[in-house]
Design a protein around this motif. Structure first.
Motif, mmCIF file in Angstrom:
data_model
loop_
_atom_site.group_PDB
_atom_site.id
_atom_site.type_symbol
_atom_site.label_atom_id
_atom_site.label_comp_id
_atom_site.label_asym_id
_atom_site.label_seq_id
_atom_site.Cartn_x
_atom_site.Cartn_y
_atom_site.Cartn_z
ATOM 1 N N ASN A 43 0.633 -6.214 66.331
ATOM 2 C CA ASN A 43 -0.438 -6.704 65.465
ATOM 3 C C ASN A 43 -0.930 -5.570 64.578
ATOM 4 O OD1 ASN A 43 -1.093 -9.558 66.446
ATOM 5 N ND2 ASN A 43 -1.058 -8.390 68.354
ATOM 6 N N HIS A 44 -1.567 -5.942 63.470
ATOM 7 C CA HIS A 44 -2.120 -4.905 62.592
ATOM 8 C C HIS A 44 -3.122 -4.040 63.361
ATOM 9 C CE1 HIS A 44 -1.474 -4.006 58.326
ATOM 10 N NE2 HIS A 44 -2.500 -3.211 58.537
ATOM 11 N N HIS A 45 -3.742 -4.612 64.372
ATOM 12 C CA HIS A 45 -4.644 -3.889 65.260
ATOM 13 C C HIS A 45 -4.001 -2.593 65.767
ATOM 14 C CE1 HIS A 45 -6.703 -3.074 69.119
ATOM 15 N NE2 HIS A 45 -7.751 -3.669 68.585
ATOM 16 N N ALA A 164 0.883 -14.115 52.756
ATOM 17 C CA ALA A 164 1.865 -15.143 53.103
ATOM 18 C C ALA A 164 2.702 -14.793 54.318
ATOM 19 C CB ALA A 164 2.788 -15.369 51.907
ATOM 20 N N SER A 165 2.962 -13.512 54.514
ATOM 21 C CA SER A 165 4.039 -13.151 55.447
ATOM 22 C C SER A 165 3.549 -12.527 56.751
ATOM 23 C CB SER A 165 4.970 -12.142 54.765
ATOM 24 O OG SER A 165 4.290 -10.908 54.597
ATOM 25 N N GLY A 166 2.246 -12.276 56.856
ATOM 26 C CA GLY A 166 1.729 -11.582 58.033
ATOM 27 C C GLY A 166 1.678 -12.476 59.264
ATOM 28 N N GLU A 191 9.746 -13.476 47.090
ATOM 29 C CA GLU A 191 10.423 -13.752 48.361
ATOM 30 C C GLU A 191 9.432 -14.272 49.415
ATOM 31 O OE1 GLU A 191 12.065 -10.177 49.893
ATOM 32 O OE2 GLU A 191 13.237 -11.191 51.442
ATOM 33 N N LYS A 192 8.261 -13.639 49.489
ATOM 34 C CA LYS A 192 7.261 -14.049 50.482
ATOM 35 C C LYS A 192 6.695 -15.429 50.146
ATOM 36 C CE LYS A 192 5.919 -9.390 51.808
ATOM 37 N NZ LYS A 192 4.958 -8.713 52.617
ATOM 38 N N ARG A 193 6.511 -15.695 48.859
ATOM 39 C CA ARG A 193 5.991 -17.013 48.465
ATOM 40 C C ARG A 193 7.019 -18.097 48.787
ATOM 41 N NH1 ARG A 193 4.063 -13.650 44.271
ATOM 42 N NH2 ARG A 193 5.710 -14.217 42.800
ATOM 43 N N THR A 242 -13.535 -15.404 57.639
ATOM 44 C CA THR A 242 -12.982 -14.046 57.589
ATOM 45 C C THR A 242 -12.795 -13.493 59.001
ATOM 46 O OG1 THR A 242 -13.468 -11.759 56.962
ATOM 47 C CG2 THR A 242 -15.347 -13.208 57.134
ATOM 48 N N SER A 243 -11.597 -12.958 59.247
ATOM 49 C CA SER A 243 -11.353 -12.355 60.569
ATOM 50 C C SER A 243 -10.729 -10.976 60.447
ATOM 51 C CB SER A 243 -10.431 -13.257 61.400
ATOM 52 O OG SER A 243 -9.116 -13.170 60.908
ATOM 53 N N GLY A 244 -10.564 -10.483 59.219
ATOM 54 C CA GLY A 244 -9.915 -9.185 59.091
ATOM 55 C C GLY A 244 -10.105 -8.603 57.709
HETATM 56 N N1 LIG Z 1 -10.780 -10.444 64.174
HETATM 57 C C1 LIG Z 1 -9.712 -10.671 64.913
HETATM 58 O O1 LIG Z 1 -9.806 -11.113 66.034
HETATM 59 C C2 LIG Z 1 -8.346 -10.431 64.337
HETATM 60 C C3 LIG Z 1 -7.223 -10.894 64.997
HETATM 61 C C4 LIG Z 1 -5.967 -10.727 64.403
HETATM 62 C C5 LIG Z 1 -5.874 -10.031 63.205
HETATM 63 N N2 LIG Z 1 -6.998 -9.534 62.629
HETATM 64 C C6 LIG Z 1 -6.906 -8.794 61.363
HETATM 65 O O2 LIG Z 1 -6.239 -9.598 60.407
HETATM 66 C C7 LIG Z 1 -5.473 -8.779 59.540
HETATM 67 C C8 LIG Z 1 -4.027 -9.277 59.519
HETATM 68 O O3 LIG Z 1 -3.441 -8.988 60.777
HETATM 69 P P1 LIG Z 1 -1.886 -9.271 60.997
HETATM 70 O O4 LIG Z 1 -1.566 -8.790 62.360
HETATM 71 O O5 LIG Z 1 -1.554 -10.646 60.582
HETATM 72 O O6 LIG Z 1 -1.253 -8.218 59.931
HETATM 73 P P2 LIG Z 1 0.135 -8.233 59.181
HETATM 74 O O7 LIG Z 1 1.127 -9.017 59.946
HETATM 75 O O8 LIG Z 1 0.432 -6.816 58.849
HETATM 76 O O9 LIG Z 1 -0.176 -9.035 57.818
HETATM 77 C C9 LIG Z 1 -0.860 -8.454 56.750
HETATM 78 C C10 LIG Z 1 -1.179 -9.546 55.710
HETATM 79 O O10 LIG Z 1 -2.059 -8.980 54.749
HETATM 80 C C11 LIG Z 1 -1.604 -9.292 53.468
HETATM 81 N N3 LIG Z 1 -1.893 -8.150 52.574
HETATM 82 C C12 LIG Z 1 -1.834 -6.848 52.873
HETATM 83 N N4 LIG Z 1 -2.159 -6.100 51.809
HETATM 84 C C13 LIG Z 1 -2.437 -6.960 50.804
HETATM 85 C C14 LIG Z 1 -2.844 -6.803 49.465
HETATM 86 N N5 LIG Z 1 -3.024 -5.590 48.916
HETATM 87 N N6 LIG Z 1 -3.040 -7.905 48.729
HETATM 88 C C15 LIG Z 1 -2.853 -9.123 49.254
HETATM 89 N N7 LIG Z 1 -2.455 -9.337 50.537
HETATM 90 C C16 LIG Z 1 -2.252 -8.274 51.298
HETATM 91 C C17 LIG Z 1 -0.117 -9.523 53.584
HETATM 92 O O11 LIG Z 1 0.223 -10.405 52.556
HETATM 93 P P3 LIG Z 1 1.735 -10.590 51.992
HETATM 94 O O12 LIG Z 1 2.343 -11.615 52.858
HETATM 95 O O13 LIG Z 1 1.558 -11.072 50.595
HETATM 96 O O14 LIG Z 1 2.405 -9.261 52.086
HETATM 97 C C18 LIG Z 1 0.019 -10.096 54.991
HETATM 98 O O15 LIG Z 1 -0.042 -11.496 54.973
HETATM 99 C C19 LIG Z 1 -5.646 -7.349 60.052
HETATM 100 O O16 LIG Z 1 -6.663 -6.712 59.293
HETATM 101 C C20 LIG Z 1 -6.088 -7.533 61.476
HETATM 102 O O17 LIG Z 1 -6.824 -6.457 61.970
HETATM 103 C C21 LIG Z 1 -8.222 -9.724 63.166
#
Ligand SMILES: NC(=O)c1ccc[n+]([C@@H]2O[C@H](COP(=O)([O-])OP(=O)(O)OC[C@H]3O[C@@H](n4cnc5c(N)ncnc54)[C@H](OP(=O)(O)O)[C@@H]3O)[C@@H](O)[C@H]2O)c1
Length: 321
Positions: A43-45, A164-166, A191-193, A242-244
């Motif tokens: 996870n991004h965490h 889209a891809s995260g 590609e992601k879209r 919002t969660s991140g």
């Molecule tokens: N609060 C909570 O409980 C909780 C739980 C889980 C995650 N989170 C948070 O949620 C976030 C995502 O986590 P994840 O694990 O899904 O991460 P991840 O797999 O790395 O995904 C990152 C996402 O962010 C987008 N992104 C990154 N930089 C961007 C930019 N400059 N402009 C537009 N889009 C951008 C990416 O979009 P593209 O697809 O376009 O690249 C991708 O969809 C993190 O900050 C994480 O800490 C919080």
């Protein structure tokens, strides 16, 4: 035992402090048990942890990882709920002020074995692979709670997902589609879209693009880079969940638009054990499955972390043991 861990934070160069090597075996205290990890998702965490965000140096060395599926001491296949609440806490675990995620206070899941509270175990259905099950406790549970518990949105309404891809983004697309929401997505590359459309998004737009019409809700995990677009994309009375804040925690607030068009901004974090149980059931009933980008042996953790850091994601990155 083999583990991926961090001993010192590196805010600017997180990969430089990722270590993969030997760590002591976990010790299960009263009410806890030890799981043999079969799969653990990234996870991004975990990148934030390497940077020292939410994980101060005095808590290190720390084994990374929130999510795991594996085998318990009795030989049962289990999924681990990642939210660790106080032993005496009752009710919604995400509201416990002393809650933590695995790898924040207690050693994490990117290891051959992990100690967890017995009450955090859920049975893994046979029709979910270990890798699929390991995607559910953080990214997928967060998406489930954002959409179904916190948003107040109804099936049939239009929901914009930023990114889209995260891990969370792909979970939102798949879950929203399965539940009958019209899912719109922004993605940073063609590609992601295209991949988001294959996954079930109704339409996919470039990041920041003007939408054909305003939406009922926005799912936000990106933060600074997309916040203004999220606010401007909403219908009057709409909701942002919002969660991140992957790109930063201090976006312009857009307060004038928020009060003038009577928007709601709703925070959401992880989910409860009971919501995880429902999510697992939802997967079984509907047949939806987490989108797995790649499965790698834990010994190749650097490759998985590098993919996430560079935004080379197409769903969840899973480490197998
Ligand atoms: N609060 C909570 O409980 C909780 C739980 C889980 C995650 N989170 C948070 O949620 C976030 C995502 O986590 P994840 O694990 O899904 O991460 P991840 O797999 O790395 O995904 C990152 C996402 O962010 C987008 N992104 C990154 N930089 C961007 C930019 N400059 N402009 C537009 N889009 C951008 C990416 O979009 P593209 O697809 O376009 O690249 C991708 O969809 C993190 O900050 C994480 O800490 C919080």
């Amino acid at each position: 035992m083999l583990a991926a861990f961090v001993s010192t934070p590196a805010p600017k160069d997180p990969l430089s402090v990722l270590e993969v090597g030997d760590r002591p075996e976990p010790e299960a205290s009263e009410g806890w048990t030890t799981i043999q990890v079969k799969a653990a998702s990234l996870n991004h965490h975990d990148l934030f942890s390497l940077r020292g965000v939410g994980l101060p140096a005095e808590k290190m060395p720390m084994i990374l990882g929130c999510d795991a599926a594996g085998i318990d001491e009795d030989g049962n296949e289990v999924v681990v709920h990642a939210v660790i609440s106080s032993a005496d806490w009752r009710g919604d675990e995400t509201l416990d002020p002393k809650r933590s995620l695995l790898s924040e206070v207690h050693q994490g899941t990117l290891a051959e074995r992990v100690a967890v509270p017995r009450r955090n175990l859920l049975p893994k259905p046979a029709d979910l692979s270990f890798a699929e099950a390991a995607c559910l406790p953080t990214a997928w549970l967060t998406a489930y709670r954002m959409l179904f518990v916190r948003s107040g949105l109804r099936p049939g309404q239009t929901v914009l997902v930023q990114g889209a891809s995260g891990g969370v983004a792909t979970a939102l697309i798949v879950l929203g589609r399965a539940a009958g929401y019209r899912m719109w997505v922004t993605g940073r590359s063609e590609e992601k879209r295209a991949a988001a459309l294959v996954l079930g998004a109704d339409q996919a737009f470039e990041s920041g693009a003007r939408l054909p019409e305003r939406v009922d809700g926005v799912m936000e995990t990106v933060g600074d880079a997309t916040w203004s677009h999220s606010v401007k994309s909403l219908k009057p009375g709409g909701v942002i969940v919002t969660s991140g804040a992957t790109t930063g925690f201090n976006p312009g607030a857009e307060l004038n638009r928020i009060f003038f068009t009577q928007l709601s901004v709703v925070g959401s974090t992880m989910g409860t054990r009971s919501e995880l149980e429902s999510l697992i059931q939802l997967c079984s009933v509907t047949g939806v499955r987490p989108l797995i980008d790649v499965e790698l042996p834990l010994s190749q953790a650097h490759e998985g972390f590098a993919r996430m850091l560079e935004g080379r994601t197409a769903g969840k990155i899973v480490f197998t043991l």
